[in-house]
Design a protein around this motif. Structure first.
Motif, PDB file in Angstrom:
ATOM      1  N   LYS A   1      55.338  38.176  38.357  1.00 29.71           N
ATOM      2  CA  LYS A   1      55.008  39.501  37.832  1.00 29.71           C
ATOM      3  C   LYS A   1      56.213  40.423  37.757  1.00 29.71           C
ATOM      4  O   LYS A   1      56.428  41.107  36.746  1.00 29.71           O
ATOM      5  CB  LYS A   1      53.919  40.137  38.709  1.00 29.71           C
TER       6      LYS A   1
ATOM      7  N   LYS B   1      40.608  36.407  36.289  1.00 29.16           N
ATOM      8  CA  LYS B   1      41.466  37.212  35.427  1.00 29.16           C
ATOM      9  C   LYS B   1      41.948  38.495  36.098  1.00 29.16           C
ATOM     10  O   LYS B   1      42.503  39.381  35.441  1.00 29.16           O
ATOM     11  CB  LYS B   1      40.725  37.558  34.137  1.00 29.16           C
ATOM     12  N   SER B   2      41.756  38.586  37.402  1.00 33.59           N
ATOM     13  CA  SER B   2      42.215  39.768  38.134  1.00 33.59           C
ATOM     14  C   SER B   2      43.737  39.878  38.058  1.00 33.59           C
ATOM     15  O   SER B   2      44.452  38.879  38.039  1.00 33.59           O
ATOM     16  CB  SER B   2      41.773  39.688  39.599  1.00 33.59           C
ATOM     17  N   GLU B   3      44.216  41.105  38.015  1.00 37.30           N
ATOM     18  CA  GLU B   3      45.660  41.332  37.970  1.00 37.30           C
ATOM     19  C   GLU B   3      46.253  41.521  39.357  1.00 37.30           C
ATOM     20  O   GLU B   3      47.475  41.652  39.494  1.00 37.30           O
ATOM     21  CB  GLU B   3      45.964  42.551  37.100  1.00 37.30           C
ATOM     22  N   ASN B   4      45.411  41.550  40.382  1.00 38.44           N
ATOM     23  CA  ASN B   4      45.904  41.727  41.741  1.00 38.44           C
ATOM     24  C   ASN B   4      46.376  40.390  42.300  1.00 38.44           C
ATOM     25  O   ASN B   4      45.623  39.401  42.284  1.00 38.44           O
ATOM     26  CB  ASN B   4      44.800  42.307  42.631  1.00 38.44           C
TER      27      ASN B   4
ATOM     28  N   LEU C   1      44.098  36.964  43.185  1.00 39.80           N
ATOM     29  CA  LEU C   1      44.378  35.710  42.488  1.00 39.80           C
ATOM     30  C   LEU C   1      44.778  34.611  43.470  1.00 39.80           C
ATOM     31  O   LEU C   1      44.409  33.454  43.297  1.00 39.80           O
ATOM     32  CB  LEU C   1      45.494  35.922  41.469  1.00 39.80           C
TER      33      LEU C   1
END
Length: 412
Positions: free
Chosen positions: A197, A362-365, A369
């Motif tokens: 990220k 699909k979590s962005e955390n 994930l």
């Protein structure tokens, strides 16, 4: 007041994660540990659960809370009863053998701290990393001989008695210590996701550290393969990040090679021996024999037999063979315990975990994930993983993180 409370919460988190990583525990891999530290921690978990859920009424009634309680009670009651009925083992020894399942109760302090305090998911992730790091230092101390085992203790592995933990690891995997293994995949995947990220080299350093620790200290082939596959999957769309790690690591490796060339030769020899041990063998392996015995036994008695403790008449050793361990054969060990009822246990277990993992995929955390990835990775490792019985530390935390995100509590 808030600062003081926040510090206490973080100390509690660090303590829990160090305990789950067996920092203080006395095991056959760490004879410098404190006797009965594991049992003391399990009592603490039960007390914390009762204090939080019952006395302080933190219980909010989500499905995960009911699942964890029923799972722990069912496992720690039914298995000892079956072992008593079919093997004559006293109920107490059955509870002693299955006591690790109580680690699933770590779900409650983690979930309630996230729910009722200002500890965020990112803070929780950082303390998981710290807990692993401090615990892994013990592994390095063993590897370099800086910590000596207790000379007043002895233990049995595979029917053989040892007075020194180093004696057990003579040979090509000498110096192998399975210490701080609980969260290494978690920390590795969490670092991969963070590095993918933001590209910070701190996460690259943690990735490299985990790889070194597995290779030099833990030395488990399955773990090495799991981490390698995880890295390929996480970086499947960001190959540039892999090259960044490569560029950062190669110069360091080259410098080490110039200073310590003998280390590379010895490690190359170890790699070749690990490969030969994995692919070159004659006759059935220990796990294959154990699985065959379990299938035969379940066909005779589909109800199941429970689990025997080594503290009671050496457990399964006089019944089957010196290498019959339910923890070595993953899901087949569950079938031996509960017979065909295992289909219900396994079905509910994986439904709870995989349904949450799929919903949050699909979590962005990064921490959420990581919990999803770890759950999926362990789900495919049906033969080698003993997570259903002994993975409560990791899976309890994973369920707490997923439940916190799934119900939207992170938006509180």
């Amino acid at each position: 007041m808030y600062i003081r409370k926040s510090v206490i919460e973080k100390i509690i988190l660090l303590f829990f994660f160090m305990m789950v990583n067996e920092f203080f525990f006395l095991t056959d891999n760490k004879l410098s540990g404190v006797p009965f530290a594991r049992e003391f921690f399990l009592v603490i978990l039960v007390a914390v659960f009762l204090w939080l859920a019952v006395l302080n009424r933190c219980w909010i009634g989500v499905k995960e809370e009911y699942f964890v309680v029923l799972y722990v009670i069912g496992w720690i009651v039914v298995s000892p009863i079956l072992a008593w009925l079919f093997h004559g083992q006293p109920f107490y020894f059955g509870v002693l053998e299955e006591r690790r399942v109580i680690l699933y109760l770590v779900f409650f302090p983690v979930f309630y701290i996230l729910l009722y305090s200002r500890v965020s998911l990112s803070i929780l992730g950082n303390y998981i990393v710290l807990g692993f790091f401090f615990s892994s230092l013990v592994g390095w101390f063993y590897y370099f001989g800086l910590i000596s085992p207790r000379v007043d203790l002895s233990f049995k592995v595979d029917g053989k008695s040892y007075n020194d933990v180093y004696e057990m690891y003579e040979g090509f995997r000498g110096g192998r210590f399975r210490i701080a293994t609980a969260f290494i995949v978690w920390v590795f995947v969490y670092s991969l996701l963070n590095f993918r990220k933001n590209g910070r080299y701190l996460w690259a350093a943690i990735i490299f550290y985990c790889a070194l620790y597995v290779w030099f200290v833990i030395q488990t082939r399955t773990l090495m393969a799991t981490m390698f596959i995880s890295a390929l999957f996480v970086f499947r769309k960001r190959i540039d990040r892999i090259f960044s790690v490569f560029i950062a690591v190669v110069p360091l490796v080259f410098v080490v090679f110039l200073i310590y060339p003998d280390v590379f030769q010895s490690e190359l020899d170890k790699l070749l021996l690990l490969y030969e041990d994995a692919v070159e063998h004659s006759g059935p392996r220990t796990r294959e024999i154990t699985i065959g015995i379990i299938i035969d036994e379940i066909l005779k008695n589909p109800v199941g037999y429970g689990a025997l403790s080594l503290q009671w008449k050496d457990g399964f050793l006089p019944i089957y063979n010196d290498n019959f361990y339910l923890s070595d054969v993953g899901i087949f060990g569950v079938f031996y315990r509960f017979g065909f009822f295992s289909l219900v246990v396994i079905g509910i277990y994986y439904y709870v975990y995989l349904s949450r993992a799929v919903a949050l995929r699909k979590s962005e955390n990064a921490l959420v994930l990581t919990a999803c990835y770890v759950v999926v990775i362990e789900s495919f490792d049906l033969i080698f993983s003993s997570s259903m019985a002994m993975g409560g530390g990791v899976f309890g935390v994973a369920l707490a993180v997923m439940a916190f995100k799934y119900y939207g509590f992170d938006n509180k």
